[in-house]
Design a protein around this motif. Structure first.
Motif, PDB file in Angstrom:
ATOM      1  N   LEU A 124       0.847  -1.193   0.000  1.00 30.21           N
ATOM      2  CA  LEU A 124       0.000   0.000   0.000  1.00 30.21           C
ATOM      3  C   LEU A 124       0.887   1.250   0.000  1.00 30.21           C
ATOM      4  O   LEU A 124       1.401   1.653   1.042  1.00 30.21           O
ATOM      5  N   THR A 160      -2.243   6.777  -0.710  1.00 31.53           N
ATOM      6  CA  THR A 160      -3.238   6.163  -1.592  1.00 31.53           C
ATOM      7  C   THR A 160      -4.640   6.567  -1.159  1.00 31.53           C
ATOM      8  O   THR A 160      -4.976   6.500   0.036  1.00 31.53           O
ATOM      9  N   LEU A 219      -5.435  -1.644  -4.984  1.00 32.78           N
ATOM     10  CA  LEU A 219      -3.969  -1.579  -4.985  1.00 32.78           C
ATOM     11  C   LEU A 219      -3.362  -2.738  -4.210  1.00 32.78           C
ATOM     12  O   LEU A 219      -2.313  -3.265  -4.597  1.00 32.78           O
ATOM     13  N   ILE A 272      -7.675   1.584  -2.066  1.00 32.19           N
ATOM     14  CA  ILE A 272      -6.850   0.710  -1.224  1.00 32.19           C
ATOM     15  C   ILE A 272      -7.064  -0.772  -1.539  1.00 32.19           C
ATOM     16  O   ILE A 272      -6.091  -1.512  -1.746  1.00 32.19           O
TER      17      ILE A 272
END
Length: 226
Positions: A129, A133, A141, A138
């Motif tokens: 992470l 972000t 990713l 989240i």
């Protein structure tokens, strides 16, 4: 034609038993253990080259990463010697087998990842992470970073397999074309043969470069986790 083209990639057998283990162990004979106080030129050149490569790869590592030095130098010597022996006529190249390359890539990759989670847990988890972000992105990713992590050993193995296999196939095709053109057009056959010689020289370089790239990528994975 197809059978002859891919016959060199079939695992050789003797009396119905695969002898790939013996082929894999054969490169160790090329690096004998020095038993003399003063080594000959071949052993001295091997040791100098090994120390040069090892010094370059270990320069960026922490003391924990340098404990992998013997593993990395053994890996590059094994892959390089195996690739070079595979260029001999009527020989078998184990590094053209994806299963064998995965067998090398997965344990080494897993070792670097486990080392990272053991000694740098927070930093290893932070790779999943990136900082800053947005909250809605989240979950996506995390999934993408997880997939990219597990693709690393596959990329290592496929890269080595594809490069070595492509070179062998190209040499086989150009060699067959040169042989077929001898009776049709000797001049064209001569040009094709010259191209084959140049390609063979290139394959010698590719054999060593691929061994270095494979080991360097494992070293970079280790650097990221130590």
């Amino acid at each position: 034609m197809n059978e002859n083209l891919f016959s060199s990639f079939i695992t050789p057998t003797m009396m119905g038993l695969p002898i790939v283990i013996l082929i894999i162990m054969f490169p160790t004979l090329l690096f004998p253990t020095p038993t003399r106080l003063i080594n000959n030129r071949l052993v001295s050149a091997q040791q100098w080259l090994a120390q040069l490569i090892l010094k370059q790869m270990m320069m960026m590592h922490s003391p924990k990463g340098r404990t992998w030095a013997l593993m990395l130098i053994s890996l590059i010597m094994f892959i390089g010697s195996t690739n070079l022996l595979g260029l001999l006529p009527h020989s078998f190249t184990p590094t053209t087998q994806l299963s064998m390359n995965l067998g090398m890539a997965i344990p080494l990759w897993a070792g670097t990842v486990i080392t990272g989670f053991r000694y740098k847990t927070k930093a290893s988890l932070a790779h999943f992470l990136p900082q800053g972000t947005p909250v809605p992105l989240i979950p996506m990713l995390v999934i993408i970073e997880t997939i990219s992590l597990f693709i690393q050993p596959m990329a290592l193995a496929v890269r080595l397999t594809a490069n070595i296999t492509a070179g062998h196939l190209l040499m086989h095709l150009i060699g067959g074309a040169a042989l077929a053109l001898i009776s049709i057009s000797p001049t064209t056959a001569l040009i094709t043969f010259i191209i084959l010689i140049l390609l063979t020289i290139l394959e010698f370089a590719v054999a060593l470069i691929q061994a270095y790239v494979f080991t360097l990528l494992v070293s970079l994975y280790l650097h990221d986790n130590t």
